[in-house]
Write a protein that holds these residues in place. Sequence first.
Motif, PDB file in Angstrom:
ATOM      1  N   TYR A 197      14.457  29.825   2.815  1.00 57.25           N
ATOM      2  CA  TYR A 197      13.254  30.291   3.513  1.00 57.25           C
ATOM      3  C   TYR A 197      12.246  29.163   3.724  1.00 57.25           C
ATOM      4  CZ  TYR A 197      15.432  34.693   2.330  1.00 57.25           C
ATOM      5  OH  TYR A 197      16.347  35.711   2.205  1.00 57.25           O
ATOM      6  N   ALA A 198      12.699  27.941   3.583  1.00 49.10           N
ATOM      7  CA  ALA A 198      11.847  26.787   3.867  1.00 49.10           C
ATOM      8  C   ALA A 198      11.794  26.558   5.372  1.00 49.10           C
ATOM      9  CB  ALA A 198      12.388  25.546   3.160  1.00 49.10           C
ATOM     10  N   GLN A 199      10.944  25.644   5.799  1.00 51.45           N
ATOM     11  CA  GLN A 199      10.877  25.301   7.209  1.00 51.45           C
ATOM     12  C   GLN A 199      12.191  24.654   7.647  1.00 51.45           C
ATOM     13  OE1 GLN A 199       7.060  23.528   8.580  1.00 51.45           O
ATOM     14  NE2 GLN A 199       6.400  23.725   6.460  1.00 51.45           N
ATOM     15  N   ASP A 200      12.487  24.765   8.927  1.00 55.25           N
ATOM     16  CA  ASP A 200      13.769  24.273   9.448  1.00 55.25           C
ATOM     17  C   ASP A 200      14.020  22.815   9.102  1.00 55.25           C
ATOM     18  OD1 ASP A 200      14.377  26.720  10.483  1.00 55.25           O
ATOM     19  OD2 ASP A 200      14.057  26.175  12.584  1.00 55.25           O
ATOM     20  N   TRP A 201      12.978  21.970   9.221  1.00 53.75           N
ATOM     21  CA  TRP A 201      13.185  20.540   8.995  1.00 53.75           C
ATOM     22  C   TRP A 201      13.529  20.239   7.541  1.00 53.75           C
ATOM     23  CZ3 TRP A 201      10.093  17.793   5.600  1.00 53.75           C
ATOM     24  CH2 TRP A 201       8.865  18.376   5.234  1.00 53.75           C
ATOM     25  N   ASN A 229      16.078  23.873  17.451  1.00 53.12           N
ATOM     26  CA  ASN A 229      15.462  22.546  17.391  1.00 53.12           C
ATOM     27  C   ASN A 229      16.331  21.529  18.133  1.00 53.12           C
ATOM     28  OD1 ASN A 229      13.184  22.921  15.146  1.00 53.12           O
ATOM     29  ND2 ASN A 229      15.014  24.010  14.453  1.00 53.12           N
TER      30      ASN A 229
END
Length: 280
Positions: A197-201, A229
């Motif tokens: 559930y972290a940011q995509d990067w 992305n």
Amino acid sequence: RQAAFKPGNSITRNRGDIKTLANIKLPQNPTDEQIIEYVRKIIDATRGQNVFAPNDIQVTLLKKIGPGHLALLDPILSESSYHYHLHYALPSLVGKADKKVALKHLPHVPELIKPIVQHGWIEEAKEGFFTALQHRYDSRTACQYAKYFAKTPKDRSRLIELYETGKDTVRLYSLISTFKDIDLKKITDNAWKNHRYAQDWVKADYAKHAAMAGNPDALYDWLSILERNSYMSNNTDNNVTLVMLTGQTADVRQILLWFNKNKSKLYFDEKEKTFKVREK
């Protein structure tokens, strides 16, 4: 000193007050007060900058201070603000006399690991190094030096745990994947789930590594991230891995369609390290 670029919303690139920076001079044989004033002038002329690089004029100016004065920068290193140029210059600012200060700040300034390793202070730096990996997002440099902290089974176990749970420790994968007698599939699965559930990067490469170990759900997550992305899907390394994992040479949207169509029939060929569609 500023330039705008497109497409999308206009964004102004600010590289600092170049004219003022060009006129900042460090006196010969400067006093402590002159060094502090010199650094503050550089910082003041940098306010508002939003694009940073190791070859910026500020880095060149800061390197002129040389080693032996790190204690004077203690208040700046202790600030929560991220001073990119100072961090870029650190390898030129740390000498033998700066050992105590460098070790003190390592947990929150991971870039110090480079001069610390160069000076051979590895054992003394171990706890600070592990702390930096656990709590920092800016740990790219620290991960590059992880091999110096993987000498014992305990150290290697700590690095595996940090890969699984650290804020941004995905770059430890290249080292951890060389460790003997480990369950790499379990490790990559844990890491991906912990960062799901972290940011995509942040989570992209965790998903990628879990997919490379045979996790189909992680493969779907990675494909979805790439679709969202374009800068990731246009990456050569990612494209090579896509072909290796799926056998598909189409763009990521087509591969995602292929995945969804065949999900129930997909299996991972352990020998060839690729997902295949099971024939009836």
